[in-house]
Scaffold this motif. Structure first.
Motif, PDB file in Angstrom:
ATOM      1  N   SER A  91       0.850  -1.186   0.000  1.00  0.00           N
ATOM      2  CA  SER A  91       0.000   0.000   0.000  1.00  0.00           C
ATOM      3  C   SER A  91       0.888   1.239   0.000  1.00  0.00           C
ATOM      4  O   SER A  91       2.049   1.188   0.416  1.00  0.00           O
ATOM      5  CB  SER A  91      -0.896   0.017   1.240  1.00  0.00           C
ATOM      6  OG  SER A  91      -0.129   0.191   2.414  1.00  0.00           O
ATOM      7  N   ASP A  92       0.339   2.363  -0.478  1.00  0.00           N
ATOM      8  CA  ASP A  92       1.137   3.588  -0.592  1.00  0.00           C
ATOM      9  C   ASP A  92       1.717   4.007   0.760  1.00  0.00           C
ATOM     10  O   ASP A  92       2.878   4.421   0.845  1.00  0.00           O
ATOM     11  CB  ASP A  92       0.266   4.715  -1.156  1.00  0.00           C
ATOM     12  CG  ASP A  92      -0.090   4.480  -2.612  1.00  0.00           C
ATOM     13  OD1 ASP A  92       0.639   3.744  -3.281  1.00  0.00           O
ATOM     14  OD2 ASP A  92      -1.102   5.040  -3.061  1.00  0.00           O
ATOM     15  N   LYS A  93       0.920   3.897   1.810  1.00  0.00           N
ATOM     16  CA  LYS A  93       1.374   4.342   3.119  1.00  0.00           C
ATOM     17  C   LYS A  93       2.574   3.533   3.592  1.00  0.00           C
ATOM     18  O   LYS A  93       3.569   4.103   4.070  1.00  0.00           O
ATOM     19  CB  LYS A  93       0.226   4.239   4.126  1.00  0.00           C
ATOM     20  CG  LYS A  93       0.567   4.749   5.509  1.00  0.00           C
ATOM     21  CD  LYS A  93      -0.692   4.960   6.352  1.00  0.00           C
ATOM     22  CE  LYS A  93      -1.459   3.669   6.523  1.00  0.00           C
ATOM     23  NZ  LYS A  93      -2.619   3.850   7.432  1.00  0.00           N
ATOM     24  N   TRP A  94       2.516   2.212   3.466  1.00  0.00           N
ATOM     25  CA  TRP A  94       3.626   1.363   3.901  1.00  0.00           C
ATOM     26  C   TRP A  94       4.830   1.521   2.977  1.00  0.00           C
ATOM     27  O   TRP A  94       5.984   1.451   3.420  1.00  0.00           O
ATOM     28  CB  TRP A  94       3.185  -0.097   3.950  1.00  0.00           C
ATOM     29  CG  TRP A  94       2.367  -0.404   5.161  1.00  0.00           C
ATOM     30  CD1 TRP A  94       1.025  -0.644   5.230  1.00  0.00           C
ATOM     31  CD2 TRP A  94       2.844  -0.455   6.513  1.00  0.00           C
ATOM     32  NE1 TRP A  94       0.627  -0.846   6.519  1.00  0.00           N
ATOM     33  CE2 TRP A  94       1.730  -0.737   7.344  1.00  0.00           C
ATOM     34  CE3 TRP A  94       4.096  -0.287   7.113  1.00  0.00           C
ATOM     35  CZ2 TRP A  94       1.833  -0.855   8.720  1.00  0.00           C
ATOM     36  CZ3 TRP A  94       4.204  -0.403   8.478  1.00  0.00           C
ATOM     37  CH2 TRP A  94       3.086  -0.688   9.267  1.00  0.00           C
ATOM     38  N   ASN A  95       4.570   1.722   1.704  1.00  0.00           N
ATOM     39  CA  ASN A  95       5.653   1.947   0.747  1.00  0.00           C
ATOM     40  C   ASN A  95       6.460   3.180   1.132  1.00  0.00           C
ATOM     41  O   ASN A  95       7.693   3.167   1.170  1.00  0.00           O
ATOM     42  CB  ASN A  95       5.054   2.129  -0.655  1.00  0.00           C
ATOM     43  CG  ASN A  95       6.104   1.982  -1.750  1.00  0.00           C
ATOM     44  OD1 ASN A  95       7.282   2.192  -1.526  1.00  0.00           O
ATOM     45  ND2 ASN A  95       5.643   1.626  -2.943  1.00  0.00           N
ATOM     46  N   LEU A  96       5.757   4.270   1.462  1.00  0.00           N
ATOM     47  CA  LEU A  96       6.412   5.516   1.867  1.00  0.00           C
ATOM     48  C   LEU A  96       7.220   5.321   3.152  1.00  0.00           C
ATOM     49  O   LEU A  96       8.360   5.781   3.258  1.00  0.00           O
ATOM     50  CB  LEU A  96       5.371   6.618   2.067  1.00  0.00           C
ATOM     51  CG  LEU A  96       4.618   7.097   0.818  1.00  0.00           C
ATOM     52  CD1 LEU A  96       3.467   8.006   1.211  1.00  0.00           C
ATOM     53  CD2 LEU A  96       5.561   7.818  -0.125  1.00  0.00           C
ATOM     54  N   LEU A  97       6.627   4.654   4.126  1.00  0.00           N
ATOM     55  CA  LEU A  97       7.260   4.494   5.429  1.00  0.00           C
ATOM     56  C   LEU A  97       8.499   3.604   5.361  1.00  0.00           C
ATOM     57  O   LEU A  97       9.568   3.965   5.888  1.00  0.00           O
ATOM     58  CB  LEU A  97       6.257   3.915   6.427  1.00  0.00           C
ATOM     59  CG  LEU A  97       6.775   3.685   7.850  1.00  0.00           C
ATOM     60  CD1 LEU A  97       7.249   5.004   8.457  1.00  0.00           C
ATOM     61  CD2 LEU A  97       5.701   3.039   8.715  1.00  0.00           C
ATOM     62  N   ILE A  98       8.388   2.454   4.717  1.00  0.00           N
ATOM     63  CA  ILE A  98       9.510   1.513   4.651  1.00  0.00           C
ATOM     64  C   ILE A  98      10.669   2.101   3.852  1.00  0.00           C
ATOM     65  O   ILE A  98      11.839   1.994   4.240  1.00  0.00           O
ATOM     66  CB  ILE A  98       9.053   0.171   4.048  1.00  0.00           C
ATOM     67  CG1 ILE A  98       8.113  -0.537   5.033  1.00  0.00           C
ATOM     68  CG2 ILE A  98      10.258  -0.712   3.725  1.00  0.00           C
ATOM     69  CD1 ILE A  98       7.495  -1.802   4.498  1.00  0.00           C
TER      70      ILE A  98
END
Length: 480
Positions: free
Chosen positions: A443-450
């Protein structure tokens, strides 16, 4: 002022300068996201069409007189009052010109609404004329805490008004209201906090003195404004308001990180270093450290944003802004060199070489003009590639000529900065490859965070491992 007092002043000024920049950038970023979700790209494009005309008028209004006041040692009330009334008179004349030119701007872009937009937004000139001297006095005395107290409330109130108007269907006028409301509220507070009101004084000799230094900077600023906005003009004229909206949003987001750190440092150090114009060794040492620190901090942010641009735009601005992603990624390359470009021009100003600033700016602008009207035949991406190539080239030219003034030429700057660029290239390629292989389906949110954690952990670890001077300078300042 003793050395210890100067150090304390710099520390306090730096803290409040970062709070001003950080506060305004965070608020503007949040407001930009909200407005981008509520408004259409075309509406941002309409404002982008007239931005150049307002910016040119602002450049004429200043006339370089504010820079001259900061550079002048111990200016008196005659200096300030003379500059104040010159600016006020100039603002009225410029607004009248804008008022009557508005129909021709509308005809050029073929959007009738631009007539009203120009005439209403042009009122900024008169409002800002009432604040230029007060703001200059606060900058000169490093009263950044006071500026923080007046800028942040002004921004919050004007942003709230803009969001309410956008939510209730006012469209592009919500963007206009934000700028006007901010200027009006900030003006009232500046007059209250600055504790200075103009006397009915005008000294012709003072005016000529400030004009002799300032007019070259003013001409430079106006020419730069025209050519920096040239791509807005070309895209607005030959493409569409929608594409200009994409370009405007991509450009504003790209400029946030580099603009934040450059302005925060420059707000404090420029007035102080103005007193060291004759001490080349100290100027060289200070600018070497400043460039390394700013480039060390800004470059990885821009590289990271380039890697995660698609999920970043989709998560924050929604799918309607995804066509702006390739614009954003290309502009980030140009943004990496912005601090180096600006610091080298500052060296010229501090050495009193406004003539060199003018010559370098003319070269830059001629290249932008040739690039724009050559690359236009290759579409909007041709324009973007030409902008990148020209900005990299002119940064090298600026570094060569400006750096020679203090013995800090292009080769020495490259020795300082090249390890940072190489490190960012290595980390960027590594993280981008890992994203394609492992993270792309997240997901975009996890992609950004990781990607955020991975990129900056790897970047910080390698910088520490190789004992990079920029990191060492940052750690020393933190320990102090």
């Amino acid at each position: 002022m003793t050395i210890e007092t100067k150090k304390n002043t710099v520390k306090s000024g730096m803290l409040w300068s970062f709070m001003i920049q950080g506060g305004t950038q965070i608020i503007n970023f949040v407001v930009t996201i909200i407005l981008a979700r509520l408004l259409l790209p075309e509406q941002f494009g309409l404002l982008g069409m007239i931005a150049v005309f307002i910016a040119i008028s602002r450049g004429l209004l200043d006339g370089g007189l504010a820079s001259s006041l900061i550079r002048t040692k111990d200016p008196n009330n005659e200096d300030y009052s003379t500059v104040f009334f010159v600016n006020l008179g100039s603002s009225i004349v410029l607004y009248v010109i804008l008022f009557f030119v508005a129909p021709y701007i509308s005809m050029f872009y073929k959007h009738e609404i631009l007539i009203s937009l120009v005439r209403v937004l042009g009122l900024l000139l008169i409002v800002n004329a009432f604040t230029l001297v007060q703001s200059t006095k606060l900058n000169k005395s490093l009263q950044f805490k006071t500026q923080f107290k007046l800028q942040i409330p002004s921004l919050i109130i004007s942003a709230s008004l803009s969001i309410w108007m956008a939510y209730n269907g006012y469209g592009v006028w919500s963007l206009v209201a934000k700028d006007l409301a901010y200027a009006a509220i900030a003006t009232v507070q500046l007059w209250w906090y600055a504790k200075w009101t103009p006397s009915f004084l005008f000294n012709k000799e003072k005016f000529i003195y400030h004009l002799n230094f300032g007019y070259k900077l003013s001409i430079t600023a106006i020419i730069n404004t025209i050519f920096e906005n040239l791509y807005y003009i070309v895209i607005g004229k030959y493409f569409s308001a929608v594409q200009l909206g994409y370009f405007t949003r991509a450009r504003s987001l790209e400029q946030l990180p580099s603009g934040f750190f450059y302005n925060a440092f420059n707000r404090v150090f420029y007035p102080l270093l103005a007193n060291l114009g004759g001490n080349d060794a100290q100027l060289k040492n200070t600018y070497s450290k400043l460039m390394q620190i700013v480039v060390f901090v800004v470059t990885p942010i821009l590289v990271y944003l380039g890697i995660i641009a698609t999920p970043f735009f989709r998560w924050l601005l929604t799918d309607k802004w995804l066509p702006a992603v390739p614009y954003f990624q290309l502009l980030l390359i140009s943004g990496i060199f912005y601090p180096v470009h600006q610091y080298n021009l500052n060296i010229c100003n501090l050495k009193g070489r406004s003539d060199m600033v003018l010559k370098l700016s003319l070269l830059h602008n001629v290249l932008l003009f040739l690039g724009a009207f050559t690359a236009i035949w290759f579409g909007i991406f041709g324009l973007l590639y030409s902008l990148i190539i020209i900005n990299i080239f002119i940064t090298g030219v600026n570094s060569y000529y400006s750096g020679k003034l203090i013995g800090f030429g292009l080769s020495k700057q490259l020795i300082d900065l090249m390890p940072i660029f190489v490190l960012n290239a290595i980390v960027g390629v590594t993280v981008y490859t890992m994203q394609i292989i492992w993270f792309i389906k997240m997901s975009d949110k996890w992609n950004l965070l990781i990607n955020l954690l991975l990129f900056f952990l790897l970047y910080g670890s390698l910088a520490f491992l190789f004992q990079m001077r920029a990191l060492n300078n940052i750690l020393k300042q933190i320990l102090k």
